[in-house]
Design a protein around this motif. Structure first.
Motif, PDB file in Angstrom:
ATOM      1  N   ASP A 245       0.855  -1.178   0.000  1.00  0.00           N
ATOM      2  CA  ASP A 245       0.000   0.000   0.000  1.00  0.00           C
ATOM      3  C   ASP A 245       0.895   1.234   0.000  1.00  0.00           C
ATOM      4  O   ASP A 245       2.090   1.123  -0.285  1.00  0.00           O
ATOM      5  CB  ASP A 245      -0.955  -0.011   1.217  1.00  0.00           C
ATOM      6  N   GLU A 246       0.321   2.377   0.350  1.00  0.00           N
ATOM      7  CA  GLU A 246       1.072   3.631   0.276  1.00  0.00           C
ATOM      8  C   GLU A 246       2.170   3.746   1.336  1.00  0.00           C
ATOM      9  O   GLU A 246       2.934   4.713   1.351  1.00  0.00           O
ATOM     10  CB  GLU A 246       0.124   4.833   0.369  1.00  0.00           C
ATOM     11  N   GLU A 247       2.281   2.744   2.224  1.00  0.00           N
ATOM     12  CA  GLU A 247       3.326   2.757   3.247  1.00  0.00           C
ATOM     13  C   GLU A 247       4.484   1.822   2.919  1.00  0.00           C
ATOM     14  O   GLU A 247       5.525   1.866   3.574  1.00  0.00           O
ATOM     15  CB  GLU A 247       2.713   2.362   4.599  1.00  0.00           C
ATOM     16  N   ALA A 248       4.315   0.950   1.916  1.00  0.00           N
ATOM     17  CA  ALA A 248       5.290  -0.115   1.670  1.00  0.00           C
ATOM     18  C   ALA A 248       6.684   0.409   1.328  1.00  0.00           C
ATOM     19  O   ALA A 248       7.689  -0.048   1.881  1.00  0.00           O
ATOM     20  CB  ALA A 248       4.783  -1.036   0.559  1.00  0.00           C
ATOM     21  N   TRP A 249       6.767   1.378   0.406  1.00  0.00           N
ATOM     22  CA  TRP A 249       8.080   1.886   0.011  1.00  0.00           C
ATOM     23  C   TRP A 249       8.743   2.687   1.135  1.00  0.00           C
ATOM     24  O   TRP A 249       9.972   2.794   1.185  1.00  0.00           O
ATOM     25  CB  TRP A 249       7.963   2.743  -1.241  1.00  0.00           C
ATOM     26  N   LEU A 250       7.946   3.239   2.033  1.00  0.00           N
ATOM     27  CA  LEU A 250       8.521   3.984   3.151  1.00  0.00           C
ATOM     28  C   LEU A 250       9.033   3.047   4.237  1.00  0.00           C
ATOM     29  O   LEU A 250       9.986   3.373   4.944  1.00  0.00           O
ATOM     30  CB  LEU A 250       7.475   4.934   3.743  1.00  0.00           C
ATOM     31  N   GLY A 251       8.384   1.869   4.374  1.00  0.00           N
ATOM     32  CA  GLY A 251       8.786   0.918   5.404  1.00  0.00           C
ATOM     33  C   GLY A 251       9.863  -0.009   4.894  1.00  0.00           C
ATOM     34  O   GLY A 251      11.067   0.240   5.069  1.00  0.00           O
ATOM     35  N   SER A 252       9.472  -1.077   4.239  1.00  0.00           N
ATOM     36  CA  SER A 252      10.434  -2.051   3.734  1.00  0.00           C
ATOM     37  C   SER A 252      11.381  -1.451   2.699  1.00  0.00           C
ATOM     38  O   SER A 252      12.537  -1.858   2.584  1.00  0.00           O
ATOM     39  CB  SER A 252       9.696  -3.239   3.108  1.00  0.00           C
ATOM     40  N   GLY A 253      10.883  -0.477   1.931  1.00  0.00           N
ATOM     41  CA  GLY A 253      11.694   0.097   0.859  1.00  0.00           C
ATOM     42  C   GLY A 253      12.673   1.166   1.287  1.00  0.00           C
ATOM     43  O   GLY A 253      13.593   1.489   0.528  1.00  0.00           O
ATOM     44  N   ARG A 254      12.484   1.758   2.479  1.00  0.00           N
ATOM     45  CA  ARG A 254      13.369   2.807   3.005  1.00  0.00           C
ATOM     46  C   ARG A 254      13.560   3.949   2.005  1.00  0.00           C
ATOM     47  O   ARG A 254      14.630   4.575   1.910  1.00  0.00           O
ATOM     48  CB  ARG A 254      14.743   2.225   3.368  1.00  0.00           C
ATOM     49  N   ALA A 255      12.491   4.258   1.261  1.00  0.00           N
ATOM     50  CA  ALA A 255      12.609   5.231   0.173  1.00  0.00           C
ATOM     51  C   ALA A 255      13.033   6.609   0.662  1.00  0.00           C
ATOM     52  O   ALA A 255      13.841   7.282   0.010  1.00  0.00           O
ATOM     53  CB  ALA A 255      11.285   5.319  -0.583  1.00  0.00           C
TER      54      ALA A 255
END
Length: 390
Positions: free
Chosen positions: A183-193
């Motif tokens: 969802d809209e949190e995935a890249w911020l969490g696992s992805g460390r974007a």
């Protein structure tokens, strides 16, 4: 005075109860990253018959979780020490008598679909990009936008680089899409974007840019627990996941960003990329908006996933759309794939490249070790953003 004394006594009693774990015995240190870059896990489970640790604990073979048996020691403390681990962000969990659980000694937990896993970071290499360093930091905001095509307001996350709030400049935009179950949190969490962008921009390796992280599940208005459905049971597959509806309504996202952020609004300053399902969405959005993005990135794109009973105009006339996209021109079409990825995805990307080859459409293809993992997708993001808007 008597009432005050009673209140003070009650407060002290509550405080002691709340902090009782601090006074019973020293807390275990787990995971413990040793000087030689091995990592030791510990858990106290005196009544357990078997305990193991499972996760992405092998830098070369992180396609699926690898499970290691732990040894029982004094006071019922089970432990396991890994081989030397390369610099990376790792995830893991414990299995106690066949029950999956997180490490009670590690407060750092991340959600992937409905599974919770602990994380830790081995420094001294590429994972330093995933840390918060002493550099200027961007801002992450969760924004709600109107999506008339989906008849609802939806949430996305937006990274703006350091300095955005203090100037009047226009910025290029990267639309960054997640995989299935995300969802809209995935890249911020696992992805460390956000950390990757902060550090690459500070090093002068990436241009300052806005990064828009959408929710590709148009059945939802927001990630689980943050939308109007309250606290639903989290599921891997949702309605409208890969049926063309997200691609069809992506213009709502672009309109919101260009109405509310300082962008040039030009093809030269737009990029789109995504992992797995998000790579599938990226390929099809760039086909159906053929003169919109100068930069396209497919990370382990789910192009080979069977599309049974799906009838969407988004997925029709692919060859004609590819030719139009090629004719309109673009700066970079970049594809990354792990050599151990799922066979249907690997084959689907191979077939897509053959279709591009048949019409003379240029692209760059990079094949790496590993499989369908965040280890690869963080690497691909790091590589891709350094190529943008030059």
């Amino acid at each position: 005075m008597k009432k005050l004394s009673v209140l003070i006594l009650a407060f002290i009693t509550f405080s002691l109860q709340a902090q009782q774990d601090l006074f019973n015995e020293p807390a275990l240190v787990s995971p413990e990253i040793n000087p030689d870059k091995t990592v030791t896990f510990k858990i106290k489970a005196p009544l357990a018959q078997s305990v193991s640790v499972s996760g992405s604990l092998d830098g070369e073979n992180a396609f699926a979780p690898i499970t290691y048996s732990m040894e029982k020691g004094e006071k019922g403390i089970w432990s396991f020490t890994t081989p030397v681990l390369p610099s990376e962000l790792y995830r893991y969990n414990f299995i106690v008598d066949s029950v999956r659980t997180v490490d009670p000694a590690n407060s750092y937990v991340i959600r992937d679909v409905s599974n919770l896993s602990n994380i830790f970071l081995v420094e001294g290499g590429k994972a330093d990009l995933y840390k918060v360093q002493d550099v200027p930091h961007g801002t992450v905001a969760y924004r709600w936008y109107d999506s008339p095509g989906n008849s609802k307001k939806r949430r996305l996350s937006v990274y703006t680089p350091s300095g955005y709030e203090n100037n009047t400049e226009d910025y290029p935009v990267l639309y960054l899409l997640h995989g299935i179950g995300g969802d809209e949190e995935a890249w911020l969490g696992s992805g460390r974007a956000a950390q990757i962008m902060d550090n690459l921009i500070a090093q002068g390796k990436a241009e300052p840019m806005i990064v828009v992280m959408t929710n590709g599940n148009v059945y939802q208005d927001a990630s689980p627990g943050n939308g109007s459905s309250g606290f639903p049971k989290i599921t891997f597959m949702l309605p409208n996941t890969m049926d063309g509806k997200f691609e069809e309504t992506f213009g709502d996202v672009i309109k919101f960003i260009e109405d509310n952020y300082r962008t040039s609004g030009t093809k030269a300053d737009r990029a789109i990329a995504g992992l797995s399902m998000g790579g599938f969405h990226t390929a099809n959005i760039s086909l159906n908006y053929p003169n919109t993005f100068d930069y396209v990135g497919l990370f382990s794109s789910a192009l080979g996933v069977p599309m049974n009973n799906v009838t969407s105009k988004m997925y029709e006339n692919k060859e004609a759309k590819l030719k139009q996209q090629m004719k309109n021109g673009y700066q970079l079409y970049w594809m990354g794939m792990g050599e151990d990825d799922m066979a249907m995805i690997y084959k689907g990307n191979e077939n897509f490249r053959k279709e591009m080859d048949a019409i003379g459409m240029k692209y760059e293809y990079v094949e790496t070790s590993g499989g369908h993992t965040w280890n690869n997708w963080r690497d691909y993001l790091t590589t891709f953003v350094q190529r943008l808007f030059k």
